[in-house]
Design a protein around this motif. Sequence first.
Motif, PDB file in Angstrom:
ATOM      1  N   VAL A 154       0.835  -1.205   0.000  1.00 58.08           N
ATOM      2  CA  VAL A 154       0.000   0.000   0.000  1.00 58.08           C
ATOM      3  C   VAL A 154       0.868   1.253   0.000  1.00 58.08           C
ATOM      4  O   VAL A 154       0.622   2.192  -0.766  1.00 58.08           O
ATOM      5  CB  VAL A 154      -0.944  -0.014   1.224  1.00 58.08           C
ATOM      6  N   VAL A 155       1.885   1.287   0.848  1.00 58.37           N
ATOM      7  CA  VAL A 155       2.774   2.450   0.907  1.00 58.37           C
ATOM      8  C   VAL A 155       3.492   2.642  -0.428  1.00 58.37           C
ATOM      9  O   VAL A 155       3.621   3.768  -0.933  1.00 58.37           O
ATOM     10  CB  VAL A 155       3.787   2.297   2.058  1.00 58.37           C
ATOM     11  N   SER A 156       3.936   1.543  -1.032  1.00 58.05           N
ATOM     12  CA  SER A 156       4.608   1.619  -2.320  1.00 58.05           C
ATOM     13  C   SER A 156       3.675   2.180  -3.392  1.00 58.05           C
ATOM     14  O   SER A 156       4.077   3.027  -4.199  1.00 58.05           O
ATOM     15  CB  SER A 156       5.108   0.231  -2.730  1.00 58.05           C
ATOM     16  N   SER A 157       2.423   1.726  -3.387  1.00 56.35           N
ATOM     17  CA  SER A 157       1.458   2.188  -4.387  1.00 56.35           C
ATOM     18  C   SER A 157       1.130   3.663  -4.215  1.00 56.35           C
ATOM     19  O   SER A 157       1.065   4.415  -5.193  1.00 56.35           O
ATOM     20  CB  SER A 157       0.177   1.354  -4.295  1.00 56.35           C
ATOM     21  N   LEU A 158       0.930   4.103  -2.967  1.00 56.26           N
ATOM     22  CA  LEU A 158       0.627   5.517  -2.724  1.00 56.26           C
ATOM     23  C   LEU A 158       1.844   6.395  -2.993  1.00 56.26           C
ATOM     24  O   LEU A 158       1.718   7.529  -3.459  1.00 56.26           O
ATOM     25  CB  LEU A 158       0.149   5.707  -1.286  1.00 56.26           C
ATOM     26  N   ARG A 159       3.005   5.867  -2.707  1.00 59.32           N
ATOM     27  CA  ARG A 159       4.242   6.629  -2.909  1.00 59.32           C
ATOM     28  C   ARG A 159       4.513   6.842  -4.389  1.00 59.32           C
ATOM     29  O   ARG A 159       4.911   7.939  -4.812  1.00 59.32           O
ATOM     30  CB  ARG A 159       5.396   5.879  -2.262  1.00 59.32           C
ATOM     31  N   ASP A 160       4.282   5.797  -5.196  1.00 64.43           N
ATOM     32  CA  ASP A 160       4.582   5.860  -6.626  1.00 64.43           C
ATOM     33  C   ASP A 160       3.387   6.299  -7.468  1.00 64.43           C
ATOM     34  O   ASP A 160       3.518   6.446  -8.686  1.00 64.43           O
ATOM     35  CB  ASP A 160       5.062   4.495  -7.128  1.00 64.43           C
ATOM     36  N   SER A 161       2.199   6.436  -6.825  1.00 64.63           N
ATOM     37  CA  SER A 161       0.970   6.822  -7.539  1.00 64.63           C
ATOM     38  C   SER A 161       0.670   5.868  -8.691  1.00 64.63           C
ATOM     39  O   SER A 161       0.305   6.269  -9.801  1.00 64.63           O
ATOM     40  CB  SER A 161       1.076   8.258  -8.065  1.00 64.63           C
ATOM     41  N   SER A 162       0.857   4.564  -8.430  1.00 62.09           N
ATOM     42  CA  SER A 162       0.582   3.554  -9.457  1.00 62.09           C
ATOM     43  C   SER A 162      -0.010   2.322  -8.796  1.00 62.09           C
ATOM     44  O   SER A 162       0.002   2.181  -7.577  1.00 62.09           O
ATOM     45  CB  SER A 162       1.866   3.183 -10.207  1.00 62.09           C
ATOM     46  N   THR A 163      -0.542   1.439  -9.637  1.00 63.93           N
ATOM     47  CA  THR A 163      -1.145   0.196  -9.145  1.00 63.93           C
ATOM     48  C   THR A 163      -0.278  -1.021  -9.463  1.00 63.93           C
ATOM     49  O   THR A 163      -0.715  -2.146  -9.279  1.00 63.93           O
ATOM     50  CB  THR A 163      -2.538  -0.004  -9.779  1.00 63.93           C
ATOM     51  N   GLU A 164       0.950  -0.795  -9.950  1.00 61.35           N
ATOM     52  CA  GLU A 164       1.795  -1.910 -10.361  1.00 61.35           C
ATOM     53  C   GLU A 164       2.106  -2.845  -9.197  1.00 61.35           C
ATOM     54  O   GLU A 164       2.250  -4.056  -9.383  1.00 61.35           O
ATOM     55  CB  GLU A 164       3.100  -1.379 -10.964  1.00 61.35           C
ATOM     56  N   SER A 165       2.211  -2.275  -7.984  1.00 58.71           N
ATOM     57  CA  SER A 165       2.536  -3.107  -6.816  1.00 58.71           C
ATOM     58  C   SER A 165       1.475  -4.167  -6.592  1.00 58.71           C
ATOM     59  O   SER A 165       1.778  -5.298  -6.190  1.00 58.71           O
ATOM     60  CB  SER A 165       2.670  -2.229  -5.568  1.00 58.71           C
ATOM     61  N   PHE A 166       0.205  -3.833  -6.846  1.00 55.02           N
ATOM     62  CA  PHE A 166      -0.884  -4.790  -6.659  1.00 55.02           C
ATOM     63  C   PHE A 166      -1.031  -5.696  -7.881  1.00 55.02           C
ATOM     64  O   PHE A 166      -1.373  -6.868  -7.750  1.00 55.02           O
ATOM     65  CB  PHE A 166      -2.191  -4.052  -6.395  1.00 55.02           C
ATOM     66  N   GLU A 167      -0.806  -5.133  -9.059  1.00 51.24           N
ATOM     67  CA  GLU A 167      -0.968  -5.930 -10.279  1.00 51.24           C
ATOM     68  C   GLU A 167       0.043  -7.057 -10.363  1.00 51.24           C
ATOM     69  O   GLU A 167      -0.191  -8.062 -11.033  1.00 51.24           O
ATOM     70  CB  GLU A 167      -0.850  -5.008 -11.496  1.00 51.24           C
ATOM     71  N   ARG A 168       1.181  -6.893  -9.688  1.00 53.52           N
ATOM     72  CA  ARG A 168       2.181  -7.973  -9.666  1.00 53.52           C
ATOM     73  C   ARG A 168       1.783  -9.100  -8.729  1.00 53.52           C
ATOM     74  O   ARG A 168       2.341 -10.195  -8.803  1.00 53.52           O
ATOM     75  CB  ARG A 168       3.542  -7.410  -9.257  1.00 53.52           C
ATOM     76  N   SER A 169       0.820  -8.833  -7.834  1.00 53.09           N
ATOM     77  CA  SER A 169       0.362  -9.867  -6.905  1.00 53.09           C
ATOM     78  C   SER A 169      -0.697 -10.726  -7.581  1.00 53.09           C
ATOM     79  O   SER A 169      -1.667 -10.210  -8.136  1.00 53.09           O
ATOM     80  CB  SER A 169      -0.219  -9.217  -5.634  1.00 53.09           C
ATOM     81  N   ARG A 170      -0.537 -12.016  -7.532  1.00 49.75           N
ATOM     82  CA  ARG A 170      -1.474 -12.922  -8.195  1.00 49.75           C
ATOM     83  C   ARG A 170      -2.832 -12.890  -7.512  1.00 49.75           C
ATOM     84  O   ARG A 170      -2.947 -12.917  -6.290  1.00 49.75           O
ATOM     85  CB  ARG A 170      -0.927 -14.352  -8.165  1.00 49.75           C
ATOM     86  N   GLY A 171      -3.884 -12.828  -8.334  1.00 52.29           N
ATOM     87  CA  GLY A 171      -5.238 -12.909  -7.812  1.00 52.29           C
ATOM     88  C   GLY A 171      -5.823 -11.603  -7.342  1.00 52.29           C
ATOM     89  O   GLY A 171      -6.958 -11.574  -6.877  1.00 52.29           O
ATOM     90  N   LEU A 172      -5.086 -10.495  -7.432  1.00 50.18           N
ATOM     91  CA  LEU A 172      -5.585  -9.205  -6.972  1.00 50.18           C
ATOM     92  C   LEU A 172      -5.952  -8.318  -8.158  1.00 50.18           C
ATOM     93  O   LEU A 172      -5.275  -8.314  -9.188  1.00 50.18           O
ATOM     94  CB  LEU A 172      -4.541  -8.489  -6.109  1.00 50.18           C
ATOM     95  N   LEU A 173      -7.040  -7.571  -7.991  1.00 48.39           N
ATOM     96  CA  LEU A 173      -7.480  -6.605  -8.990  1.00 48.39           C
ATOM     97  C   LEU A 173      -7.614  -5.243  -8.323  1.00 48.39           C
ATOM     98  O   LEU A 173      -7.854  -5.154  -7.117  1.00 48.39           O
ATOM     99  CB  LEU A 173      -8.833  -7.013  -9.599  1.00 48.39           C
ATOM    100  N   VAL A 174      -7.464  -4.184  -9.108  1.00 46.16           N
ATOM    101  CA  VAL A 174      -7.666  -2.827  -8.608  1.00 46.16           C
ATOM    102  C   VAL A 174      -8.841  -2.224  -9.359  1.00 46.16           C
ATOM    103  O   VAL A 174      -8.789  -2.073 -10.583  1.00 46.16           O
ATOM    104  CB  VAL A 174      -6.400  -1.969  -8.782  1.00 46.16           C
ATOM    105  N   GLU A 175      -9.907  -1.931  -8.636  1.00 41.09           N
ATOM    106  CA  GLU A 175     -11.120  -1.351  -9.222  1.00 41.09           C
ATOM    107  C   GLU A 175     -11.295   0.070  -8.698  1.00 41.09           C
ATOM    108  O   GLU A 175     -11.029   0.345  -7.525  1.00 41.09           O
ATOM    109  CB  GLU A 175     -12.346  -2.200  -8.861  1.00 41.09           C
ATOM    110  N   ARG A 176     -11.767   0.948  -9.573  1.00 37.03           N
ATOM    111  CA  ARG A 176     -11.946   2.352  -9.192  1.00 37.03           C
ATOM    112  C   ARG A 176     -13.425   2.687  -9.123  1.00 37.03           C
ATOM    113  O   ARG A 176     -14.203   2.312  -9.997  1.00 37.03           O
ATOM    114  CB  ARG A 176     -11.244   3.266 -10.197  1.00 37.03           C
ATOM    115  N   ASP A 177     -13.799   3.405  -8.069  1.00 35.53           N
ATOM    116  CA  ASP A 177     -15.166   3.887  -7.896  1.00 35.53           C
ATOM    117  C   ASP A 177     -15.076   5.311  -7.359  1.00 35.53           C
ATOM    118  O   ASP A 177     -14.862   5.519  -6.161  1.00 35.53           O
ATOM    119  CB  ASP A 177     -15.949   2.985  -6.940  1.00 35.53           C
ATOM    120  N   GLY A 178     -15.249   6.287  -8.247  1.00 37.13           N
ATOM    121  CA  GLY A 178     -15.092   7.670  -7.839  1.00 37.13           C
ATOM    122  C   GLY A 178     -13.640   7.967  -7.522  1.00 37.13           C
ATOM    123  O   GLY A 178     -12.738   7.685  -8.311  1.00 37.13           O
TER     124      GLY A 178
END
Length: 352
Positions: A123-147
């Motif tokens: 989470v810290v890596s994703s917020l720090r880099d302003s990207s979702t790559e940290s989660f996309e590299r994890s198997r089975g995880l998706l990033v969905e946006r709502d607002g």
Amino acid sequence: MVAEHGLPETLITNGEDRIRGIAEQFGMDFRGVTVTRDTTLQMTPRGDLETVWGADRVPDEIVVFVTEMPRLFAVRGGLGGGRRTRDSVVLAELDRERGAAVISLPALGPSPRRRLGNLIATVVSSLRDSSTESFERSRGLLVERDGETEYVVAPGITPRMRLTAGMVRGNRPWRLIPTLTGMTAAAAAAASFGVYFSTIWSMANALSPWRLAAISILSMVLATLWLIVNNRLWERTTETYRPRARLYNMATVCTVVFSAAVLYVGLFVAVLIAAMTVIDETFLSSQLGFRAGLGNYVNLAWLATSMGIFAGALGSSADSHDDVLRATYGYRERLRRRAAKSSHSGAMSESH
């Protein structure tokens, strides 16, 4: 780091050294852990979270809130995204504009310590880099946006099973057992009949193991149903509340079953010891008409315990309703909604 009082507080406080290491890894300072005993995360009428971070963001600051609240998100699927698939488990919610994230502890399962540390780092890596790559590299995880909110979700059956197990862990069912004094007393009193009445001895040893097992299961089911119904633990499924209500009800059933099973095992051991102490083996053999052994004492304790659990369920009526109710997620969510309603009412009165 901000943690709710309870299990989140325990895990975060005990893991301060690792969190400090995560902060240093990203060239940041770790300010420490803030523990909230009041309701910092409140519920909107729709069931969303209202985070109380403050309107202004401190530059380069990242706030991670760990809550015991389970979260679900309906991922759109099908052509054009017009069809909603089954609700997926939410591990974390990110608000990049405020540099804040909410981690749902139950989604990490019954042993969340290691997963929690890894998720905080991601989470810290994703917020720090302003990207979702940290989660996309994890198997089975998706990033969905709502607002303005990004949801890190884990679809599938296994994450839901892990979430349910994490909720049962959060309910701390072992703390429910000491509150069931009425059930324990009634169960022990009824089970004692099996030790002193020879009719129960003969009946227990005349029944097959399959029949004794069926009686045990039936007694557990009835005890569970009685505890849930008598203490009004079942959550109503309204239109806006249905997904979470089903989730809460499943966790409540598992919590009560766990407590009843522990009580059953404890009572069985106590009855077995009492039977072997009070009933002489020679006297038991004369009553049964054949040489008795350990297996006959086990059968006796087995049937007597099932009888005790039957009676114990009725005895639970004397237990504190509030003590039993506290071991459910639905009760804690109702407290959140009440707090949210009070805060909104207070804000309205101040504006006038």
